[in-house]
Design an enzyme around this catalytic site. Structure first.
Site, PDB file in Angstrom:
ATOM      1  N   SER A 254       0.836  -1.289   0.030  1.00  0.00           N
ATOM      2  CA  SER A 254      -0.112   0.190   0.117  1.00  0.00           C
ATOM      3  C   SER A 254       1.060   1.311   0.516  1.00  0.00           C
ATOM      4  O   SER A 254       2.249   1.140   0.389  1.00  0.00           O
ATOM      5  CB  SER A 254      -0.717  -0.098   1.073  1.00  0.00           C
ATOM      6  OG  SER A 254      -1.041   1.918   1.397  1.00  0.00           O
TER       7      SER A 254
ATOM      8  N   TYR B  13      -1.769  -1.575  10.480  1.00  0.00           N
ATOM      9  CA  TYR B  13      -1.775  -1.255   8.690  1.00  0.00           C
ATOM     10  C   TYR B  13      -0.966  -1.117   8.640  1.00  0.00           C
ATOM     11  O   TYR B  13       0.042  -2.122   7.784  1.00  0.00           O
ATOM     12  CB  TYR B  13      -3.125  -0.845   8.418  1.00  0.00           C
ATOM     13  CG  TYR B  13      -3.551  -1.129   7.041  1.00  0.00           C
ATOM     14  CD1 TYR B  13      -4.255  -2.001   6.680  1.00  0.00           C
ATOM     15  CD2 TYR B  13      -3.061   0.204   6.261  1.00  0.00           C
ATOM     16  CE1 TYR B  13      -5.215  -2.266   4.957  1.00  0.00           C
ATOM     17  CE2 TYR B  13      -2.953   0.008   4.208  1.00  0.00           C
ATOM     18  CZ  TYR B  13      -3.905  -1.135   4.173  1.00  0.00           C
ATOM     19  OH  TYR B  13      -4.509  -1.914   3.324  1.00  0.00           O
TER      20      TYR B  13
END
Ligand SMILES: NC(=O)c1ccc[n+]([C@@H]2O[C@H](COP(=O)([O-])OP(=O)(O)OC[C@H]3O[C@@H](n4cnc5c(N)ncnc54)[C@H](O)[C@@H]3O)[C@@H](O)[C@H]2O)c1
Length: 277
Positions: free
Chosen positions: A156, A169
């Site tokens: 990401s 995350y």
């Protein structure tokens, strides 16, 4: 004209919907057969996951392209289930060339001292250990094939830079990049290339949901996608709010095709320039 991954077999995690489904369809359009797995049941504290019907729909979409697909419900945290699913897929389809670790979750966040242990553990277990498991079950098949291979781990833009209240995350996605580099170093001698994609906001349920709209617009009672447009656009250099799953699939298709035959160990952002802002 031959496809860009003609005759290859790709193992894709999180293929029940979103980016994983898009990768299955895009690679099938270019000639690959698919081994698709998804958890197909919910995880406490996370958004609803894909369902068995979703995974069956992915299968239908691949078969409509005259490609073969083997599907299994498996949790990337469960090494034995993952291995059994992949082993069966390889037995049915005859080989393994491509591995796409796309399965992931976005859990409730919070400032680090307030985040629950459960939220931290589930996120690390799925988004990092699950990716490690996916590589672990696939490597023996790639080595046994003796034809090299290509692995893409989905990180990401959060694998490169931090955002507040998402320590679980962000840590997992940074870890995925470390794992990608480790695998590239270990597997290069076998002509197995390993790379990562770093998406910005993608138009999938992980991004398009009420929880995210509320987190971004706490000033509104019932925010919608329209209400986050100014924030989403301000993140990017290009005048867009988010990308489509196929934009990630196209980047992955390049990375796993022979066009990228000497590319290994890289992070490829598909981010409309957000990492420069
Ligand atoms: N959507 C975004 O904005 C965005 C941005 C950057 C990175 N990502 C990453 O892209 C990847 C794909 O996400 P998406 O956008 O397709 O989201 P999504 O929620 O639509 O799809 C995720 C899929 O993974 C499956 N899954 C979740 N946990 C699993 C488990 N334990 N075992 C097996 N399958 C599991 C879900 O059922 C679902 O089908 C994720 O790794 C995510 O972190 C997403």
């Amino acid at each position: 004209m031959p496809g860009r991954v003609d005759g290859k077999v790709a193992f894709i995690t999180g293929a029940g919907r979103g980016q994983g489904r898009s990768h299955a369809v895009r690679l099938a359009q270019e000639g690959a057969d698919i081994i698709a797995i998804d958890i197909c049941h919910d995880v406490e504290g996370a958004l609803p996951m894909a369902t068995a019907e979703d995974l069956a729909e992915t299968a239908k979409m691949v078969e409509a392209l005259d490609r073969r697909i083997v599907t299994h419900q498996a949790d990337v945290r469960d090494l034995d289930a993952l291995k059994a699913a992949l082993d069966d897929g390889v037995e049915q389809l005859g080989r393994l060339d491509i591995v796409l670790a796309s399965a992931g979750v976005a859990m409730m966040g919070g400032r680090t001292d307030k985040m629950s242990l459960g939220s931290w553990t589930h996120t690390i277990d799925i988004n990092l250990t699950g990716v490690w498991n996916s590589a672990r079950v696939a490597i023996p098949h790639l080595l046994a094939g003796g034809r090299g291979g290509a692995i893409v781990l989905t990180s990401s833009v959060g694998g490169e830079r931090a955002m507040p209240y998402m320590g679980h995350y962000i840590s997992a996605k940074h870890g995925v990049i470390g794992l990608m580099r480790s695998l590239a170093v270990e597997l290069g001698q076998h002509n197995i290339r390993v790379n990562s994609v770093l998406p910005t906001n993608v138009n999938t349920p992980m991004f398009m949901n009420q929880g995210l709209f509320r987190a971004w617009r706490p000033d509104l009672e019932n925010p919608t996608a329209d209400d986050i447009l100014p924030i989403a656009q301000a993140q990017h250099l290009l005048p867009i709010d988010w990308v489509e799953p196929v934009d990630i699939s196209n980047a992955i298709l390049f990375l796993v095709s022979d066009e990228a035959r000497y590319i290994t160990g890289i992070e490829l952002p598909v981010d409309a320039g957000t990492l420069l802002k």
